[in-house]
Design an enzyme around this catalytic site. Structure first.
Site, PDB file in Angstrom:
ATOM      1  N   CYS A 144       0.833  -1.202   0.000  1.00 29.08           N
ATOM      2  CA  CYS A 144       0.000   0.000   0.000  1.00 29.08           C
ATOM      3  C   CYS A 144       0.867   1.251   0.000  1.00 29.08           C
ATOM      4  O   CYS A 144       0.521   2.268  -0.579  1.00 29.08           O
ATOM      5  CB  CYS A 144      -0.900  -0.015   1.238  1.00 29.08           C
ATOM      6  SG  CYS A 144      -2.215   1.210   1.257  1.00 29.08           S
TER       7      CYS A 144
ATOM      8  N   GLY B 243      -5.457  -2.161   8.349  1.00 25.51           N
ATOM      9  CA  GLY B 243      -4.558  -2.349   7.220  1.00 25.51           C
ATOM     10  C   GLY B 243      -4.761  -1.278   6.174  1.00 25.51           C
ATOM     11  O   GLY B 243      -5.324  -0.207   6.445  1.00 25.51           O
ATOM     12  N   CYS B 244      -4.321  -1.540   4.965  1.00 29.21           N
ATOM     13  CA  CYS B 244      -4.408  -0.573   3.872  1.00 29.21           C
ATOM     14  C   CYS B 244      -5.840  -0.102   3.655  1.00 29.21           C
ATOM     15  O   CYS B 244      -6.753  -0.904   3.479  1.00 29.21           O
ATOM     16  CB  CYS B 244      -3.872  -1.198   2.590  1.00 29.21           C
ATOM     17  SG  CYS B 244      -3.969  -0.102   1.160  1.00 29.21           S
ATOM     18  N   PHE B 245      -6.035   1.223   3.655  1.00 24.15           N
ATOM     19  CA  PHE B 245      -7.408   1.731   3.541  1.00 24.15           C
ATOM     20  C   PHE B 245      -8.038   1.494   2.179  1.00 24.15           C
ATOM     21  O   PHE B 245      -9.257   1.557   2.039  1.00 24.15           O
ATOM     22  CB  PHE B 245      -7.529   3.199   3.958  1.00 24.15           C
ATOM     23  CG  PHE B 245      -6.543   4.180   3.390  1.00 24.15           C
ATOM     24  CD1 PHE B 245      -5.820   3.929   2.224  1.00 24.15           C
ATOM     25  CD2 PHE B 245      -6.337   5.399   4.030  1.00 24.15           C
ATOM     26  CE1 PHE B 245      -4.932   4.869   1.713  1.00 24.15           C
ATOM     27  CE2 PHE B 245      -5.447   6.351   3.530  1.00 24.15           C
ATOM     28  CZ  PHE B 245      -4.739   6.065   2.363  1.00 24.15           C
TER      29      PHE B 245
END
EC number: 1.8.4.11
Length: 216
Positions: A19, A47-49
């Site tokens: 990300c 985690g990664c948006f």
């Protein structure tokens, strides 16, 4: 020399499918959304948006999900600054929802059911405090729902290993425009194909009854 070259190559590959490895600055307008008087907002980090936003937007009753930053101690964080791990913020998502169609309790279920809450500071392949698991609350009722869910899951599923932070929301900063609806707008991007889409599909397979009709 071969070992150094191999390590370098492996590091580049990890960056390309992480990300944090994205640096595009093109501004893309997110579709206009206006909350109603009934709309409520819940906040989560897992985690990664890019992944988290897409998951929540697939849920029936969710009107919009916005990527941003929360849980830190610095003002006006940016994608670059939170990437250092020194701002205290995590990549987070603001989930706008209709409480008549989906409850906060169900959103908490989506949150815990769409990532590994036992991982400290990260979700594969992204690691660092900016990717830690946080369930935010704005009142005692929301805090109680989160804590009761954690207690139940710790007993029935995770054997007391849940690492999710339960934090009162102080401020949510909306992320740069180019991060909004990222998975939807960039279906062929490396990270999206390797991580985001598989994570979304895994969630859909596990909770088909929670999805909007067009996402089933």
């Amino acid at each position: 020399m071969k070992i150094i070259k191999s390590v370098f190559t492996f590091s580049i590959v990890l960056l390309l499918i992480s990300c944090l490895g994205f640096s595009k600055k093109e501004e893309v307008s997110k579709s206009t959304y206006t909350p109603t008087k009934e709309t409520k907002v819940a906040y989560f980090a897992s985690g990664c948006f890019w992944c988290v936003e897409a998951i929540f937007e697939s849920v029936a009753g969710v009107e919009e999900a916005v990527s941003g930053y929360a849980g830190g101690f610095t003002k006006n964080p940016t994608y670059e600054s939170i990437g250092t791990g020194k701002t205290g913020h995590a990549e987070a998502v603001a989930v706008y929802y209709n409480p008549e169609k989906v409850s906060f309790e169900t959103l908490v279920k989506v949150f815990f059911g769409s990532h590994d809450p036992t991982t400290v500071n990260g979700q594969k392949p992204d690691y660092g405090t900016q990717y830690r698991s946080i369930a935010f609350y704005e009142n005692s009722k929301e805090k109680g729902i989160i804590e009761n869910t954690i207690s139940k899951l710790n007993k029935e599923v995770y054997n007391g290993k849940i690492a999710t932070e339960v934090t009162k929301l102080s401020k949510f900063y909306e992320a740069e425009e180019y991060h909004q609806d990222f998975e939807k707008r960039n279906p062929n991007q490396g990270y999206v194909k390797a991580v985001s889409v598989p994570r979304l599909n895994k969630f859909k397979k596990r909770f088909p009854y929670l999805l909007k009709k067009g996402n089933r």
